[in-house]
Design a protein around this motif. Structure first.
Motif, short mmCIF file in Angstrom:
data_model
loop_
_atom_site.label_atom_id
_atom_site.label_comp_id
_atom_site.label_asym_id
_atom_site.label_seq_id
_atom_site.Cartn_x
_atom_site.Cartn_y
_atom_site.Cartn_z
N LEU A 138 18.10 87.40 30.66
CA LEU A 138 17.66 86.24 30.29
C LEU A 138 16.26 85.62 30.07
O LEU A 138 15.51 85.95 31.18
CB LEU A 138 18.48 85.11 30.98
N ILE A 139 15.66 85.30 29.15
CA ILE A 139 14.35 84.69 29.08
C ILE A 139 14.64 83.26 28.92
O ILE A 139 14.99 82.42 27.89
CB ILE A 139 13.57 85.16 27.86
N GLY A 140 14.58 82.68 30.10
CA GLY A 140 14.95 81.11 30.45
C GLY A 140 14.41 80.45 31.56
O GLY A 140 13.80 80.97 32.48
N THR A 141 14.84 79.30 31.79
CA THR A 141 14.25 78.45 33.08
C THR A 141 15.50 79.05 33.97
O THR A 141 16.57 79.15 34.05
CB THR A 141 14.49 76.86 32.75
N ASP A 142 14.84 78.62 35.21
CA ASP A 142 16.08 78.55 36.69
C ASP A 142 17.22 77.59 36.37
O ASP A 142 18.24 78.15 36.83
CB ASP A 142 15.34 78.08 37.95
N GLU A 143 17.14 76.62 35.71
CA GLU A 143 18.35 75.66 35.36
C GLU A 143 19.34 76.32 34.57
O GLU A 143 20.49 76.47 34.77
CB GLU A 143 18.06 74.49 34.83
N GLU A 144 18.80 76.97 33.30
CA GLU A 144 19.57 77.89 32.57
C GLU A 144 20.35 78.93 33.36
O GLU A 144 21.53 78.99 33.26
CB GLU A 144 18.94 78.43 31.19
N ARG A 145 19.61 79.54 34.03
CA ARG A 145 20.06 80.68 34.76
C ARG A 145 21.37 80.48 35.90
O ARG A 145 22.21 80.80 35.82
CB ARG A 145 19.02 81.52 35.69
N ASP A 146 20.99 79.18 36.36
CA ASP A 146 22.01 78.79 37.39
C ASP A 146 23.33 78.43 36.81
O ASP A 146 24.11 78.61 37.25
CB ASP A 146 21.28 77.26 38.29
#
Length: 672
Positions: A138-146
């Motif tokens: 994933l190329i994204g933010t910590d919020e998106e990952r969580d």
């Protein structure tokens, strides 16, 4: 329907991955995907939008118990019976002890022809594991990952848990196996498997937004235009509630008695009545029940403090028989299960916690809206298949004074003298939920009669006394009752609520808030042996004692709480908690699992299904002017319809034979 898929093919088969132009606005949009959106995994996992699109399929695969086929069955306990045309359905097969029928029964949500718990579970578990494995792509933010991880951990646990309720402990699958290879993972005991589920539910609770409101407030919600469309997405509160349920089930008497939880040993078949299973029905595993009370108490505390947007739906009616709510009520109890004239709105009201995806406009019409009422003279259209409640279920609805009508003594029902129930007026002074849920003799069933023919007009009011026109076994009720809790009685040829113009939508939630109160009360009573302490708040839940939790459900319905004669011992209190579950959750598909986990499934009187027989003493015209609950009857008594030949092996459903031959460590359930 031919049983095609086994665990191996579902865990190791090819997996198409969703990405590309997927809309994130609805759980059902995945079903409208363009063929070009099926792409390679490096594309599916590269950004949040694509990754979430991949997860959306899991929401769409949550089976609707009511809509798994044109006429399905989901109540396997002592609470429901079919008329003969429905005898092929799984609930009647359970009555016969024919559990193997689930393999091929397309009318059963365990392996239905439209949606299957069995097949969908293994497939979705693999999807979760594939997604978790690829999260670093994933190329994204910590919020998106969580948020992505939280959903996948939740669903990995949820699918395992739903299977465990029917099949017992499983191998807990945490890898996306490929190339037809499955390592020979042994079956865990239910308790050890529940611990694995609990770990995933806890992870999910740490990663997900608190509720749909918090989902709306995340950057993910705002950036993907899902504000006000996140009610069905899993969240922290859901994960916490399922964590508590998972632990309570693990601590239940069956799981303690039937499984060697502390050692990874083969299952052994124990007698259902070694000294009497009833004697062991209060023997909970206290360790797990304390963990359950902690999680469920935390959830209830959030509700009490207004920290989440869940609350008990209101039980305020101007006409309870017709489910007409007071104008001052925000929502109604009925709206948990169905909506009408509201633009096909998803049912659930403020109370539903976990549901599948929106079933779509008019999706109920050829599934569940025509399977609960009388088919006499074509009063309800479609075929003659009818689900109706047993006398057993009716007797669980006690009196408005808080007393049960019957007590269980030595395997038999005996009248509770403190109930003040009058067999000459059997429907007077009952629990208000009885009048909401149950259609009984003299009930005004068809309100609009202009379109009825002469034969149909004779049945405007229900004739459910012994020998009455609606007591025929083929197109009426063999028990003396119909149920309208999930589908209103206006679904008939005269009122036509199942027609398109009424926008009637039904859906049965998997979990709702009332169950959290009841599970908390049960969990507390499971390890608190001094009955007096059940009246006291504890650190498990500063907002509710065990007694206050169960009474919150009764208060909502406008009836008295648990009476003092059930507060003298912890066992008597548990009896009332269990009866409350039978009433509050009636016909929602929980009764079989409850009798199973309490070690009562094979024990009388729960193996007997019976009817109510009585003589009508009022003239037919009396019901046009009077409330049917006040009618006087004669010779009110029970008649046995079915005695279920269940034994110890029937506490679990069997696995398909082709799966237990996968490898030596994957054992069949005992007795099968």
């Amino acid at each position: 329907m031919k049983y095609i898929n086994n665990i191996k093919s579902l865990l190791c088969g090819s997996l198409f991955l969703l990405a590309g132009g997927v809309s994130f606005t609805s759980c059902t949009d995945w079903l409208d995907k363009d063929p070009d959106s099926i792409v390679a995994e490096d594309e599916a996992f590269k950004n949040f939008r694509n990754f979430q699109g991949y997860i959306e399929e899991i929401y769409s695969l949550i089976p609707s118990k009511e809509m798994v086929n044109y006429c399905t069955a989901w109540n396997f306990g002592d609470d429901a019976v079919h008329n003969p045309e429905g005898y092929a359905h799984m609930d009647h097969q359970v009555d016969l002890g024919n559990y193997r029928n689930w393999y091929t029964n397309g009318q059963c949500w365990l392996n239905g022809s439209r949606s299957s718990l069995w097949k969908n579970s293994w497939y979705c578990i693999r999807k979760c594991n594939m997604g978790i494995k690829n999260i670093d792509s994933l190329i994204g933010t910590d919020e998106e990952r969580d948020i992505l991880l939280g959903q996948m951990y939740f669903f990995r646990a949820w699918w395992h848990f739903e299977l465990m309720c029917y099949f017992g402990g499983l191998p807990y699958i945490t890898e996306p196996y490929v190339d037809g290879h499955i390592p020979e993972l042994p079956r865990l005991s239910f308790q050890k498997c529940a611990e694995k589920c609990a770990e995933d539910f806890e992870r999910a609770s740490e990663l997900l937004p608190l509720d749909s409101k918090e989902w709306d407030e995340t950057l993910v919600g705002r950036d993907n235009n899902t504000v006000n469309n996140n009610q069905l997405r899993v969240n922290k509160f859901m994960a916490l509630c399922y964590l508590g349920k998972c632990y309570l089930w693990a601590g239940s008497p069956l799981m303690k008695e039937f499984e060697k939880a502390s050692r990874n040993e083969p299952y052994v078949l124990l007698g259902a009545s070694q000294g009497g299973a009833n004697a062991k029905t209060y023997d909970y595993d206290e360790k797990y029940c304390k963990l359950a009370a902690e999680a469920l108490g935390k959830a209830l505390d959030m509700v009490a403090k207004g920290q989440v947007n869940y609350k008990l739906a209101e039980f305020k009616y101007s006409n309870i028989y017709d489910h007409e709510k007071l104008e001052t009520a925000d929502d109604s109890y009925s709206q948990i299960f169905y909506t009408v004239s509201d633009g096909w709105k998803m049912p659930g009201a403020s109370e539903a916690i976990f549901r599948g995806s929106h079933p779509g406009a008019n999706s109920s019409n050829w599934n569940c809206t025509k399977i609960f009422g009388p088919k006499v003279a074509g009063l309800v259209e479609h075929d003659n298949i009818i689900h109706h409640p047993t006398g057993n279920l009716i007797d669980q609805y006690g009196m408005a004074n808080g007393q049960p009508i019957y007590l269980v003594e030595n395997g038999h029902y005996v009248i509770n003298p403190k109930a003040e129930w009058d067999p000459e007026h059997p429907y007077k002074g009952r629990d208000p939920r009885f009048y909401h849920d149950i259609v009984f003799d003299g009930f005004h069933y068809v309100l609009k009669t202009d379109a009825l023919n002469d034969a149909q007009k004779e049945h405007e009011y229900c004739s459910l006394y012994t020998g009455g026109a609606m007591r025929s076994i083929d197109n009426g009720s063999s028990t003396g009752y119909f149920i309208q809790k999930l589908v209103p009685h206006q679904c008939n040829i005269g009122d036509k609520w199942y027609d398109w113009g009424y926008n009637l939508q039904t859906y049965l939630p998997y979990m709702r808030l009332a169950e959290i109160y009841l599970m908390f009360a049960e969990a507390m009573a499971a390890f608190e042996h001094e009955a007096i302490k059940l009246k006291q708040k504890t650190t498990y839940c500063p907002s509710y004692s065990a007694l206050e939790a169960i009474n919150a459900i009764r208060d909502r319905a406008g009836m008295e709480g648990v009476q003092e004669n059930f507060l003298d011992t912890r066992e008597h209190f548990i009896d009332e908690v269990r009866r409350e579950r039978a009433v509050e959750l009636s016909f929602e598909g929980f009764r079989w699992c409850d009798l199973q986990r309490w070690l009562l499934l094979t024990e009388p009187p729960y193996t007997e299904k019976y009817s109510h027989e009585f003589e009508r003493l009022e003239k037919a015209t009396w019901f046009k002017r009077n409330d049917p609950k006040n009618a006087r009857v004669g010779n009110f008594h029970h008649e046995t319809l079915i005695t279920r030949p269940l034994e110890a092996k029937h506490y679990w459903f069997p696995f398909p034979e082709k799966d237990v031959y996968l490898y030596e460590g994957f054992e069949q359930n005992p007795g099968w």
